[in-house]
Design an enzyme around this catalytic site. Structure first.
Site: not given
Length: 336
Positions: A78, A152-153, A182-183, A212, A234
């Protein structure tokens, strides 16, 4: 000599970084840390992917995981400072949990013996944000140890925003991205999400949300600070997204001039990072694309000579992960 990489967080990006690394002789993944599954589970999800298909590699589970005969150490720790990266020879850690995006948190990997950390997300107070093909020349091996690979954007947008700015100049820009879910979203409605729109079922709605990426472009292209903003929608697809950029130029242009400039840079300086398509393709056709950004030449528009629309597709998993791997190789080449 291949740089030794450890991956912290073996989710969508972590696994896709591994897949990209398997194809790159300059990268050797030697360890993976993830809390959510044992070696069997991690190996299964690496080998069989619902979006990208079966990995073209031999994946075997033993004490850890073996891929094409190379042993991968599997950990479930962790706290990053306890990972002992140095003891197992890890040079660069790809931090892809989404949890350790602050510099002081990601730097715990350095305490554990890593030499550099790449955060696979926009970061807070990082040493530097690097977008390959845009500002990698700003990287300083002596000063920069926690590096963000942006989003990615951002890497999609920055790849062609720089070209348009340098060639044509502009007054302002507005961006919208239609982004696959996405998750971080929910399969069904759930009140646990801070954003009430984000609390809605991902596959049942087009969800308006903040993004952003437009403002983050200014981190790698400071000349665009205050000139670019945007939002995200999305959408109910599992992978691949598209940026719609509208901008006002300081001078008049034609569709042909804009497309010619983008084609030239895609075939030259940014080959392998920026691409273009002259075919009437759809989202599924870009699944598996390894570039940061593919200009949809057929969708370029100009109104009144100075108002321009450019549309660009990107595989938000594969393309992004290939830039992470390219960044790791670049950092290694500059000296650890």
């Amino acid at each position: 000599m291949a740089v030794k990489v450890g991956i912290n967080g073996f989710g969508r990006i972590g696994r896709n970084v591994f897949r990209a690394a398997v194809k790159n002789p300059d990268i050797e993944v030697v360890a993976v840390n993830d809390l959510t599954a044992n070696a069997d589970g991690l190996a299964h999800l690496l080998k069989y992917d619902s979006v990208h298909g079966r990995l073209d590699a031999e994946v075997v589970v033993n004490d850890g995981v073996s891929v094409n005969g190379k042993e991968i150490i599997v950990k479930a720790e962790r706290n990053p400072e306890n990972l002992a990266w140095g003891e197992i020879g890890v040079d660069i850690v790809v931090e892809s949990t989404g949890r350790f995006t602050k510099r002081e948190d990601a730097a715990k990997h350095l305490e554990a013996g890593a030499k550099k950390v790449i955060i696979s997300a926009p970061a807070k107070v990082e040493n530097i944000t690097v977008v390959m093909g845009v500002n990698q020349d700003k990287y300083d091996a002596d000063a920069h140890h926690v590096i963000s690979n942006a989003s990615c954007t951002t890497i999609c947008l920055a790849a062609f925003a720089r070209v348009l700015h340098q060639i044509f100049g502009e007054v302002s820009r507005m961006m919208t991205t239609a982004h696959s879910y996405t998750n971080i979203q929910r399969i069904l409605d759930a009140a646990t999400h801070a954003d009430l729109r984000g609390a809605r079922a991902a596959a049942e709605s087009i969800i308006d949300t903040t993004n952003g990426a437009a403002m983050a472009v200014a981190l790698v292209l400071p000349e665009l600070k205050g000139k670019l903003n945007g939002m995200a929608m999305r959408v109910a697809t599992a992978n691949v997204s598209v940026v719609d950029l509208v901008y006002e130029l300081a001078k008049e242009v034609t569709v042909e001039e804009v497309n010619a400039a983008l084609k030239a840079i895609a075939e030259g300086e940014l080959k392998g990072i920026l691409a273009y398509s002259i075919e009437p393709l759809v989202i599924r056709n870009y699944n598996g694309s390894t570039v940061s950004s593919t200009i949809d030449i057929l969708s370029t528009m100009v109104i009144d000579g100075a108002m321009v629309k450019v549309v660009s597709w990107y595989d938000n998993e594969t393309g992004y992960s290939h830039r992470v791997v390219a960044l790791a190789a670049y950092i290694n080449a500059k000296g650890l």
